[in-house]
Design a protein around this motif. Structure first.
Motif, PDB file in Angstrom:
ATOM      1  N   ILE A   1       5.952   3.655 -10.028  1.00 46.70           N
ATOM      2  CA  ILE A   1       5.846   2.498 -10.759  1.00 46.70           C
ATOM      3  C   ILE A   1       4.510   2.003 -10.690  1.00 46.70           C
ATOM      4  CG2 ILE A   1       6.386  -0.302 -11.164  1.00 46.70           C
ATOM      5  CD1 ILE A   1       9.269   0.872 -10.859  1.00 46.70           C
ATOM      6  N   VAL A   2       3.953   1.972  -9.188  1.00 48.26           N
ATOM      7  CA  VAL A   2       2.666   1.182  -8.771  1.00 48.26           C
ATOM      8  C   VAL A   2       1.620   2.152  -9.029  1.00 48.26           C
ATOM      9  CG1 VAL A   2       1.644   0.294  -6.708  1.00 48.26           C
ATOM     10  CG2 VAL A   2       3.833  -0.270  -7.325  1.00 48.26           C
ATOM     11  N   SER A   3       1.851   3.419  -8.772  1.00 47.62           N
ATOM     12  CA  SER A   3       0.969   4.504  -8.948  1.00 47.62           C
ATOM     13  C   SER A   3       0.410   4.489 -10.400  1.00 47.62           C
ATOM     14  CB  SER A   3       1.405   6.113  -8.450  1.00 47.62           C
ATOM     15  OG  SER A   3       1.652   5.963  -7.291  1.00 47.62           O
ATOM     16  N   LYS A   4       1.243   4.475 -11.518  1.00 46.82           N
ATOM     17  CA  LYS A   4       1.048   4.278 -12.893  1.00 46.82           C
ATOM     18  C   LYS A   4       0.076   2.950 -12.866  1.00 46.82           C
ATOM     19  CE  LYS A   4       4.923   6.509 -15.040  1.00 46.82           C
ATOM     20  NZ  LYS A   4       6.134   6.231 -16.055  1.00 46.82           N
TER      21      LYS A   4
ATOM     22  N   ILE B   1       0.314 -13.945  -5.028  1.00 49.40           N
ATOM     23  CA  ILE B   1       1.433 -14.258  -6.304  1.00 49.40           C
ATOM     24  C   ILE B   1       2.191 -13.091  -6.562  1.00 49.40           C
ATOM     25  CG2 ILE B   1       1.153 -14.688  -8.762  1.00 49.40           C
ATOM     26  CD1 ILE B   1      -0.776 -16.669  -8.434  1.00 49.40           C
ATOM     27  N   ARG B   2       1.490 -11.746  -6.506  1.00 54.41           N
ATOM     28  CA  ARG B   2       2.269 -10.693  -6.840  1.00 54.41           C
ATOM     29  C   ARG B   2       3.365 -10.398  -5.852  1.00 54.41           C
ATOM     30  NH1 ARG B   2      -2.927 -10.962  -7.753  1.00 54.41           N
ATOM     31  NH2 ARG B   2      -3.811 -10.254  -9.689  1.00 54.41           N
ATOM     32  N   PRO B   3       3.302 -10.433  -4.611  1.00 56.70           N
ATOM     33  CA  PRO B   3       4.706 -10.352  -3.858  1.00 56.70           C
ATOM     34  C   PRO B   3       5.540 -11.512  -4.404  1.00 56.70           C
ATOM     35  CG  PRO B   3       2.878 -10.368  -2.467  1.00 56.70           C
ATOM     36  CD  PRO B   3       2.220 -10.629  -3.681  1.00 56.70           C
TER      37      PRO B   3
ATOM     38  N   ALA C   1       7.181  -5.061  -2.131  1.00 53.95           N
ATOM     39  CA  ALA C   1       6.343  -6.204  -2.011  1.00 53.95           C
ATOM     40  C   ALA C   1       4.882  -5.733  -1.184  1.00 53.95           C
ATOM     41  CB  ALA C   1       6.758  -7.405  -1.545  1.00 53.95           C
ATOM     42  N   ALA C   2       5.287  -5.006  -0.118  1.00 54.92           N
ATOM     43  CA  ALA C   2       4.311  -4.429   0.892  1.00 54.92           C
ATOM     44  C   ALA C   2       3.402  -3.465   0.047  1.00 54.92           C
ATOM     45  CB  ALA C   2       4.708  -3.873   2.261  1.00 54.92           C
ATOM     46  N   LEU C   3       4.033  -2.567  -0.648  1.00 55.47           N
ATOM     47  CA  LEU C   3       3.507  -1.523  -1.277  1.00 55.47           C
ATOM     48  C   LEU C   3       2.514  -2.173  -2.401  1.00 55.47           C
ATOM     49  CD1 LEU C   3       2.683   1.534  -2.576  1.00 55.47           C
ATOM     50  CD2 LEU C   3       5.017   1.024  -3.787  1.00 55.47           C
ATOM     51  N   VAL C   4       2.752  -3.125  -3.180  1.00 59.56           N
ATOM     52  CA  VAL C   4       2.116  -3.618  -4.145  1.00 59.56           C
ATOM     53  C   VAL C   4       0.864  -4.390  -3.578  1.00 59.56           C
ATOM     54  CG1 VAL C   4       2.007  -5.654  -5.867  1.00 59.56           C
ATOM     55  CG2 VAL C   4       3.827  -3.858  -5.844  1.00 59.56           C
ATOM     56  N   GLU C   5       1.038  -5.021  -2.596  1.00 56.87           N
ATOM     57  CA  GLU C   5      -0.061  -5.812  -1.647  1.00 56.87           C
ATOM     58  C   GLU C   5      -1.183  -5.157  -1.081  1.00 56.87           C
ATOM     59  OE1 GLU C   5      -1.565  -9.931  -1.168  1.00 56.87           O
ATOM     60  OE2 GLU C   5      -0.121  -8.887  -2.417  1.00 56.87           O
ATOM     61  N   LEU C   6      -0.484  -3.941  -0.471  1.00 56.59           N
ATOM     62  CA  LEU C   6      -1.731  -2.917   0.008  1.00 56.59           C
ATOM     63  C   LEU C   6      -2.421  -2.233  -0.905  1.00 56.59           C
ATOM     64  CD1 LEU C   6       0.885  -1.068   2.633  1.00 56.59           C
ATOM     65  CD2 LEU C   6      -1.267  -2.605   3.164  1.00 56.59           C
ATOM     66  N   LEU C   7      -1.843  -1.749  -2.053  1.00 57.37           N
ATOM     67  CA  LEU C   7      -2.666  -1.227  -3.147  1.00 57.37           C
ATOM     68  C   LEU C   7      -3.541  -2.375  -3.886  1.00 57.37           C
ATOM     69  CD1 LEU C   7      -0.430   1.366  -4.759  1.00 57.37           C
ATOM     70  CD2 LEU C   7      -1.711   1.409  -2.648  1.00 57.37           C
TER      71      LEU C   7
ATOM     72  N   SER D   1      -3.553   4.703   1.414  1.00 54.65           N
ATOM     73  CA  SER D   1      -2.817   5.601   2.135  1.00 54.65           C
ATOM     74  C   SER D   1      -1.722   5.031   2.770  1.00 54.65           C
ATOM     75  CB  SER D   1      -3.786   6.490   3.261  1.00 54.65           C
ATOM     76  OG  SER D   1      -3.986   5.822   4.303  1.00 54.65           O
ATOM     77  N   LYS D   2      -1.615   3.859   3.486  1.00 56.71           N
ATOM     78  CA  LYS D   2      -0.570   3.101   4.119  1.00 56.71           C
ATOM     79  C   LYS D   2       0.364   2.667   3.234  1.00 56.71           C
ATOM     80  CE  LYS D   2      -0.644   1.660   7.916  1.00 56.71           C
ATOM     81  NZ  LYS D   2       0.038   2.424   9.269  1.00 56.71           N
ATOM     82  N   GLY D   3       0.001   2.342   2.005  1.00 56.43           N
ATOM     83  CA  GLY D   3       1.073   2.163   0.873  1.00 56.43           C
ATOM     84  C   GLY D   3       1.571   3.329   0.365  1.00 56.43           C
ATOM     85  N   LEU D   4       1.031   4.269   0.338  1.00 53.50           N
ATOM     86  CA  LEU D   4       1.628   5.634  -0.234  1.00 53.50           C
ATOM     87  C   LEU D   4       2.609   6.012   0.780  1.00 53.50           C
ATOM     88  CD1 LEU D   4      -1.621   7.617  -1.440  1.00 53.50           C
ATOM     89  CD2 LEU D   4       0.320   6.324  -2.978  1.00 53.50           C
TER      90      LEU D   4
END
Length: 323
Positions: free
Chosen positions: A135-138, A48-50, A71-77, A118-121
């Motif tokens: 945004i995602v780190s916050k 749902i998040r992506p 989208a990949a960053l969000v899903e990885l984290l 780490s992959k997301g970062l």
């Protein structure tokens, strides 16, 4: 209510590309790690998040390469936090399958979560997506704070509505808010529009969690009381309302059940009956619909089209789902 597959039809091609890239983003030269990430991908949820990322980008200017990375960053984290949560909660199942810690033990599960993080970062840093990373780190920071706030309050059974909303805003709503803000930012939206999309996502996240908490006061497939949150001594909105609207004697009795008898099915059933009898579920549903309607009001200010319809359908799905 439409299914997730029906909702994502307008962006199905983008989702297909995303899924391939998401698998690739997990790839490692370590065979054990590859086996575990393959297991994770094969048992992915509804994603749902992506979808919130893609539809938010689409309504704010269009989906592009940055959107796919967001989208990949969000899903990885998000996946990393789920793996770590299962370790923290000593949970051996996730979506009906064995959790990573159940199959490979806690140490490996923690390391896998760290690897995904780490992959997301690196995905963001290597491509210069610093606004998305911020945004995602916050959001991840808020998720951690929300979890710790809940743990602190649970120990003292000291949760009122104000604290409850702060916990779910941080724990759940912050990530969905980040998804919508990431989508808007990836499409080049201005600061006001990004904030509008963040606020929209936060309201949906709150409604989503209230709906989730309501499920706890029902029964499972064979009629047994659920009470999963009760077993963990989590005080959620239906119970908070009911405890606030009963006499002192009844309040003490129910708190004692939650504190000292939370692993006994008969006692859990008593707590569930109490919440149902005192209007806790009805109140929670009213509050859930209030946040849902506020999200719809924000959507009405955005351009009409497939993207807006997609977001409207996602809102309906998250607030009308049966599990």
């Amino acid at each position: 209510m439409l299914s997730i597959n029906e909702i994502k039809k307008p962006i199905a091609a983008d989702i297909d590309v995303f899924e391939d890239r998401f698998k690739e983003s997990m790839r490692s030269s370590v065979p054990l790690l590859d086996r575990i990430t393959h297991y994770i991908v094969k048992r992915k949820g509804k994603q749902i998040r992506p979808l919130f990322v893609f539809f938010s980008a689409s309504i704010c200017g269009g989906i592009n390469e940055s959107t796919h990375r967001g989208a990949a960053l969000v899903e990885l984290l998000h996946t990393a936090t789920l793996v770590h949560d299962d370790v923290v909660d000593n949970s051996y199942q996730r979506r009906g399958f064995f959790s990573i810690n159940a199959l490979w033990k806690n140490k490996i599960a923690v390391l896998v979560g760290d690897y995904l993080l780490s992959k997301g970062l690196l995905l963001s840093i290597d491509n210069g997506d610093f606004s998305l990373l911020k945004i995602v780190s916050k959001a991840v920071k808020q998720m951690s704070e929300g979890e710790l706030l809940q743990i602190e309050k649970v120990r003292r059974m000291d949760i009122g509505e104000e604290v409850y909303y702060e916990v779910i805003r941080q724990k759940t709503a912050s990530l969905i808010a980040a998804c919508c803000a990431c989508g808007a930012a990836s499409a080049g939206a201005d600061a006001d529009t990004i904030e509008k999309m963040r606020s929209f996502g936060e309201k949906i996240g709150i409604a989503f969690q209230i709906k989730d908490d309501m499920f706890d006061f029902g029964t499972d497939d064979v009629g047994k009381p659920l009470g999963i949150d009760i077993k963990e001594k989590k005080v959620t909105l239906p119970l908070i309302y009911s405890l606030s609207n009963c006499n002192v004697t009844e309040r003490k009795r129910v708190i004692n059940l939650v504190k000292n008898h939370n692993d006994e099915p008969a006692k859990i059933a008593q707590i569930i009956d109490f919440v149902n009898a005192t209007g806790g579920l009805q109140y929670a549903e009213t509050q859930m619909k209030k946040y849902r309607d506020e999200a719809f009001d924000i959507l009405k200010t955005l351009p009409e089209g497939d993207a807006r319809r997609g977001l409207e359908q996602l809102v309906s799905f998250t607030t009308e789902r049966n599990k």
